[in-house]
Design a protein around this motif. Sequence first.
Motif, mmCIF file in Angstrom:
data_model
loop_
_atom_site.group_PDB
_atom_site.id
_atom_site.type_symbol
_atom_site.label_atom_id
_atom_site.label_comp_id
_atom_site.label_asym_id
_atom_site.label_seq_id
_atom_site.Cartn_x
_atom_site.Cartn_y
_atom_site.Cartn_z
ATOM 1 N N SER A 1 -0.509 -11.950 16.809
ATOM 2 C CA SER A 1 -1.406 -12.536 15.807
ATOM 3 C C SER A 1 -2.122 -11.464 15.003
ATOM 4 C CB SER A 1 -2.422 -13.453 16.494
ATOM 5 O OG SER A 1 -1.778 -14.488 17.216
ATOM 6 N N LEU A 2 -2.557 -10.405 15.673
ATOM 7 C CA LEU A 2 -3.243 -9.326 14.969
ATOM 8 C C LEU A 2 -2.305 -8.617 13.991
ATOM 9 C CD1 LEU A 2 -5.767 -7.582 14.603
ATOM 10 C CD2 LEU A 2 -4.986 -6.180 16.530
ATOM 11 N N GLY A 3 -1.054 -8.404 14.405
ATOM 12 C CA GLY A 3 -0.098 -7.780 13.497
ATOM 13 C C GLY A 3 0.171 -8.620 12.268
ATOM 14 N N GLN A 4 0.206 -9.954 12.432
ATOM 15 C CA GLN A 4 0.404 -10.837 11.276
ATOM 16 C C GLN A 4 -0.775 -10.748 10.322
ATOM 17 O OE1 GLN A 4 1.528 -14.888 12.267
ATOM 18 N NE2 GLN A 4 0.453 -15.670 10.477
ATOM 19 N N ILE A 5 -1.983 -10.675 10.844
ATOM 20 C CA ILE A 5 -3.163 -10.569 9.979
ATOM 21 C C ILE A 5 -3.170 -9.233 9.249
ATOM 22 C CG2 ILE A 5 -5.683 -10.419 10.012
ATOM 23 C CD1 ILE A 5 -5.677 -12.446 12.270
ATOM 24 N N ARG A 6 -2.853 -8.160 9.948
ATOM 25 C CA ARG A 6 -2.835 -6.843 9.300
ATOM 26 C C ARG A 6 -1.806 -6.780 8.182
ATOM 27 N NH1 ARG A 6 -3.105 -2.721 14.531
ATOM 28 N NH2 ARG A 6 -5.342 -2.972 14.968
ATOM 29 N N SER A 7 -0.655 -7.426 8.385
ATOM 30 C CA SER A 7 0.367 -7.411 7.334
ATOM 31 C C SER A 7 -0.075 -8.181 6.101
ATOM 32 C CB SER A 7 1.671 -8.000 7.878
ATOM 33 O OG SER A 7 1.504 -9.368 8.224
ATOM 34 N N LEU A 8 -0.980 -9.138 6.246
ATOM 35 C CA LEU A 8 -1.443 -9.932 5.102
ATOM 36 C C LEU A 8 -2.567 -9.247 4.333
ATOM 37 C CD1 LEU A 8 -1.446 -13.507 6.690
ATOM 38 C CD2 LEU A 8 0.183 -12.583 5.053
ATOM 39 N N LEU A 9 -3.152 -8.201 4.880
ATOM 40 C CA LEU A 9 -4.261 -7.536 4.194
ATOM 41 C C LEU A 9 -3.807 -6.775 2.955
ATOM 42 C CD1 LEU A 9 -6.357 -6.150 7.186
ATOM 43 C CD2 LEU A 9 -6.874 -8.116 5.742
ATOM 44 N N SER A 10 -2.541 -6.421 2.880
ATOM 45 C CA SER A 10 -2.054 -5.613 1.764
ATOM 46 C C SER A 10 -1.332 -6.425 0.705
ATOM 47 C CB SER A 10 -1.105 -4.525 2.289
ATOM 48 O OG SER A 10 -0.015 -5.110 2.973
ATOM 49 N N VAL A 11 -1.410 -7.761 0.765
ATOM 50 C CA VAL A 11 -0.731 -8.602 -0.210
ATOM 51 C C VAL A 11 -1.757 -9.458 -0.934
ATOM 52 C CG1 VAL A 11 1.360 -8.663 1.180
ATOM 53 C CG2 VAL A 11 -0.329 -10.453 1.466
#
Length: 869
Positions: A794-804
């Motif tokens: 879940s944390l990795g999914q949130i981090r990937s959305l921070l740059s879009v």
Amino acid sequence: MRVGWARPDCKPDVELGTDALAFVFDGYRDKSMIFTLNGEILITNKGSELCFADFETEDGFIPVCSLGLAQVGRINLGKDASSFRYYTMCGLQEGFEPFAVNMNRQVTMWFSKRLPTFVNVPKDHSHVTITRIDGTVDSPPCLKVTHKTFGTQNSNTDMVFCRLSMPVEFHAVFKASAVADMNGVHEEESLKVKHRYPLRAVKHSDEARRVDYSSITTYYHSVRVFAGQDPAGVWVGWVTPDYHYFSNNYNLSKNRTVTVTLGDERGRVHETVRRSNCYMVWAGEVTGGSHSSSGSNVDLEVGCLIDMATGLLAFTVNGKEIATSYQVEPNTKLFPAVFVRPTSPNLFQFELTKIKNTMPLSSAIFKSEHRNPVPQCPPRLDVQMISAVLWSRMPNSFLRVETGRSQLLYIIDNQYLAGVLREGFYSVLISIHLETAKEARLTMNNEFIIPVTAETRSIRLFSDGGRRQHLPPGVGLSTSLKPRLNFAPPCFVGGKREQHLYSPQIPLDTLKEKAIGMLTEAVQGGGHHIRDPHPADHGRLGSADVHKILLLIDPGVFGEAGAERDAAPAAAAAAEGVAAATAVAAPAEATEKEGLNGAEEKSVEAGEEEAAKDGRQPMKGLLEKRLPEPVKRQICELLHYFCDCELKHRIEAIASFSDNFVSKLQFNQKFRYNELMLALNMSAAVTAKKTKEFRSPPQEQVRTSEGSTAFIPFVPFVRSAGDVQAPSNLKELISQTMVCWAQECQIQDPELVRKMFSLLRRQYDSIGELLCAMRKSYTISGVSVQDTINLLASLGQIRSLLSVRMGKEEEKLMIDGLGDIMNNKVFYQHPNLMRVLGMHETVMQVMVNVLGGDKSQVAPPPGSLPHTL
């Protein structure tokens, strides 16, 4: 049909044998140059076997042939010497070797392609010369084109098609729509051209205070046609990248144009677009006969203006605007071009000047100069001339139009795919199937979560219990928790939203085997005697695969693994794989030639036998070969990965040691506590003083025990650059390799220099790197492993959305990810783990992105989020 030899700079548009660059046998006219026909040497008209003699051989020769209409031939270059029918009869006895001897793949063929293409004008061009004139205070930088053979016996008066080597690109969206009629003549008010002013009249520093150059979208350059050159043979304007027309009788009527009109059912026209690949003006028409080749000694200046925001092209003649103009579409790329029929040695020159209220052309070509009003002409901006015929590579095989998983796997096996095209397909494969998993792993590259299990307790820093690390990095047991690889079936049609959260599935085992095979082939087939080394790549690797790669890189450093009992199966499998992949059967000296069949005998006689006959030669590692800079850059990435594996192993070894040490410490404390409780003659004050240690927080108890026991992480010694002893571990190998690369040649790639210094710094800062990693390490109970893995996903999914850019779907995914984290019990039970993962900083960044609205849709650069690196 003509067959023979040609120099590497043989011209594709010249008939073979008509110049000094090709020596061929003409099957119709002559029989010359030691050629054989069906095993028999051909004799010349003078009765000699030698056809050509006393020719230069410093550049070498390449096989060449030409075919007439409806002729069919098969060329055999001798990769397999046994395929020659008459080699043993004629050729072998004379000491000749097959052309393709010691080559792993079939020789790439080239053919003359008759597609006119712009190429840079070489300095040794036989007719045209390009002169670069630097700009001064009074004059702009120029590129002058002259015809050096005009008026001589070697004169060539063919049309010269020239353009600049770099294009301008119009804006993606136009702010206004200009209107042009079907003939390209603008009906409304066009670009207003101000009078030219000398560059020295107004200083750029003074002008910059009055003009906002970032708001100017109009750009200008001019073409000066020298006196003596007939304007009737000059065309000035722009061409698109797909312009491929060449003719000695050029005129504007030969330009291909198409008009696209969009309307409705009532016949009303909404939009009309006129497309072409050439937008030119004829200098003979715009001058109105005032200039001629014989009656004028005044230069003609044709100015070209473009408006990047509206797509309008306009022209001037000697500072006066003409009626001809063109309209192009958004995102159109155009090259400044001049077509000229030579009537004088001095043809024309591109002048990168500017006029008032415009910017120079260099500001449009170079993005870094878009606010610079001073005209620039760097060396990479050159003049190109169209070439009617070029050498083009003949494909060894043809690809399907559709690109799928099987297609991408086939590309890995294809040995004949061009390098740039191969790199593009590799990028597609990584982007589609592996990019998400790679980014998820990179976000946690510096975070170590270690479960306290029996496997973790069995990890040791040194495999043999001594002070030397025998196991290579990446080989052996590892228990750190990392994001798992999640893939979706390769189906893009479905009703569940979760199907689109993961990358399409790809067989990783197959991909791994292909990558290992490519690397093995690159090491084996990259010797100095191999004329066509094969490129290599690497993919997702297992323990035995990492060991195999390490042996391929340097067997002397990583050839002693396998002593540890836990890693014995992996090491044995790796050694078996290396032995099977690298075994080179060298024939013994006592082998009798009579025992070979015909094919083997021809191969041995042709020089395809192994050079060493006195036993098996040790395999050279990849780092012992002379490598190009792109390969060195990839090697640095692989070495960085090995350093990461070594760092992870040290963290896990420290966690294992700490668990054992703390267990013994607690057992000792319990023993001493029980002894105190059994004492009956101590007062309450003495009992409280004696039991203070057991009532202190865990951190205070550790500080108390530090005086009696200390643990120092071992860092292997790195020898100095002057020590020439063979490396014994990864650190010494990296240190000596980087020094060797720096000394063997001058490095041109700045990115390679950065990676090399980064690797060196890691070797000399091992303790500092280990201390930083310890601050991002955390141990967790074995019963919480699954919950921790779900939290990391879940944390990795949130981090990937921070740059879009955040949309409705991204917000929904963000909310779901935050909900999964809040419902995970690890989030509440382990606050120190949340600090290690930077959980609070991540949540704050999410709030900033969501609450900021449109002004904060784009996340800041990754450098501002330390936990996402």
